[in-house]
Design an enzyme around this catalytic site. Structure first.
Site: not given
Ligand code: GLT
Ligand code: MN
Ligand code: MN
Length: 388
Positions: A55, A58, A89, A182, A184, A218, A221, A246, A256, A258, A288
């Site tokens: 980003h 970042d 990206m 993306e 979510k 993702e 998500h 992702d 979420d 991750d 991600d």
């Molecule tokens: C954030 C989010 C991710 C996105 C990122 C890109 S930022 O961490 O949870 O799923 O992919 O904006």
């Molecule tokens: Mn996520």
């Molecule tokens: Mn993501």
């Protein structure tokens, strides 16, 4: 025995925000120092990654002066060149600053939408300067808790207006950049608009130039929405819309998470790798995810290495699955075609309709015949468990 050592040819990437995650959560403070972009570039290159994604903020703080921005970017570019790391990206942070508390492109305040466009145009310039060819849009704040406050139809129109504006911005500048949207379903908002990859695919077709827009699904998500991730990715792939992905892991029915790729739902991860590899998805394999909050910096690098290693191990399992005579024999049986019938169904014609109408099909027999999926699934599990 393969060594599962990643190389840049595997196209593994991480966000600066992934290894840089300091372990803050809604209930607790950071547990480790944020690993700097420069250190991250050096370590990821040692580990065999292909690139880093970012980003705008970042890398460049939101309140940096133009001179500070240029210095930070120059230093970062030097590190990328020194370590042979790419930035395939880039994206915009449209969620952290308080101005975005009620959305960015879907804020009902035109000043907020204008600020979001301004910030994104700058961030696109930065991404392109660093060599990015894919630009991700994750609308984390594009949603609502109070649906009476914001008209969801207007929200979609504003979203479309902003995406179209940015599509033309990219064209006007002659940038070689494609957008990846993306989805979510919720978090940080109570509900987020365009909640799944399927919603995104439908929305993209309403843009002025759908050809430059695809998706960035993702794992976590789609799982949060209770969906089958592989099916969503397959739909995007089949439409030529899988522009980015992702990778992470997620337990069902939770926030979420991750998690490290492959650390939950191994069979789902295997089938995902199988899909990407069988169809030769050409893009980066982006992780991600972030290390557990229990970890220090060493744990963060274990996490990064683990994501890549697990992908490569699953890729080897895919090779075994595809080369296993018993599995392939079973699949040939399960998927046996019928050239004549398939020819009739391929496209409509009055003749084909008449021929299909006249067919005598063994309804009872077909309904009774076992499909042998128990056997196939067990063999799949045995490949995964290393028993074949
Ligand atoms: C954030 C989010 C991710 C996105 C990122 C890109 S930022 O961490 O949870 O799923 O992919 O904006
Ligand atoms: Mn996520
Ligand atoms: Mn993501």
């Amino acid at each position: 025995m393969p060594d599962y050592q990643p190389t840049p040819a595997d196209k593994f990437t991480f966000g600066l925000w992934t290894f840089g995650n300091p372990g803050r959560d809604p209930f607790g403070e950071p547990v480790r120092e944020r690993i700097s972009p420069l250190r991250g570039v050096q370590k990821l290159s040692q580990l065999g990654a292909y690139g880093v994604n970012l980003h705008d903020n970042d890398l460049v703080p939101i309140d940096a002066t133009p001179a500070e921005r240029d210095r930070i970017v120059a230093e970062f570019k030097r590190a990328l060149a020194d370590h042979g790391v790419r930035v395939p990206m880039a994206t915009t942070n449209l969620f952290s600053d308080p101005i975005f508390k009620d959305g960015a492109f879907t804020s009902s305040d035109p000043k907020v939408r204008a600020f979001a466009l301004q910030k994104t145009m700058r961030a696109i310039d930065l991404g392109v300067e660093l060599g990015a060819e894919t630009y991700v849009f994750w609308g984390g704040r594009e949603g609502a808790e109070v649906d009476a406050a914001k008209d969801p139809v207007s929200a979609l129109k504003w979203m479309r207006e902003c995406m179209n504006f940015l599509i033309y911005y990219v064209k006007d500048n002659g940038y070689n950049l494609r957008f990846a949207l993306e989805a979510k379903p919720n978090e940080p908002r109570g509900d987020i608009y365009l909640a799944t990859t399927g919603h995104m695919l439908a929305f993209i077709e309403t843009l002025d130039d759908p050809s430059v827009c695809g998706v960035n699904p993702e794992v976590a998500h789609e799982n949060m929405a209770g969906l089958n991730f592989v099916h969503g990715v397959a739909q995007a792939l089949e439409m030529g819309k899988l522009f980015h992905i992702d990778l992470n892991a997620q337990k069902p029915g939770r926030f979420d998470q991750d998690l490290r790729f492959g650390s939950e739902d191994l069979k789902g991860a295997f089938l995902l790798v199988k899909l990407l590899e069988d169809y030769q998805y050409p893009g980066p394999r982006h992780f991600d995810a972030h290390a557990y909050r229990t970890e220090d910096e060493d744990g963060v690098w274990e996490f990064c290495a683990g994501c890549m290693r697990t992908y490569l191990i699953l890729k080897e399992k895919v090779r075994r699955f595809n080369a296993d005579p018993e599995i392939q024999g079973l699949l040939a049986e399960i998927r046996a075609g019928d050239a004549h019938l398939e020819g009739l169904m391929q496209s409509f014609s009055p003749d084909n309709a008449r021929a299909i109408a006249a067919l005598s099909i063994d309804r009872i027999g077909l309904g009774r015949a076992g499909r042998r999926y128990e056997k196939l699934d067990q063999l799949t599990i045995e490949v995964l468990l290393g028993a074949r």
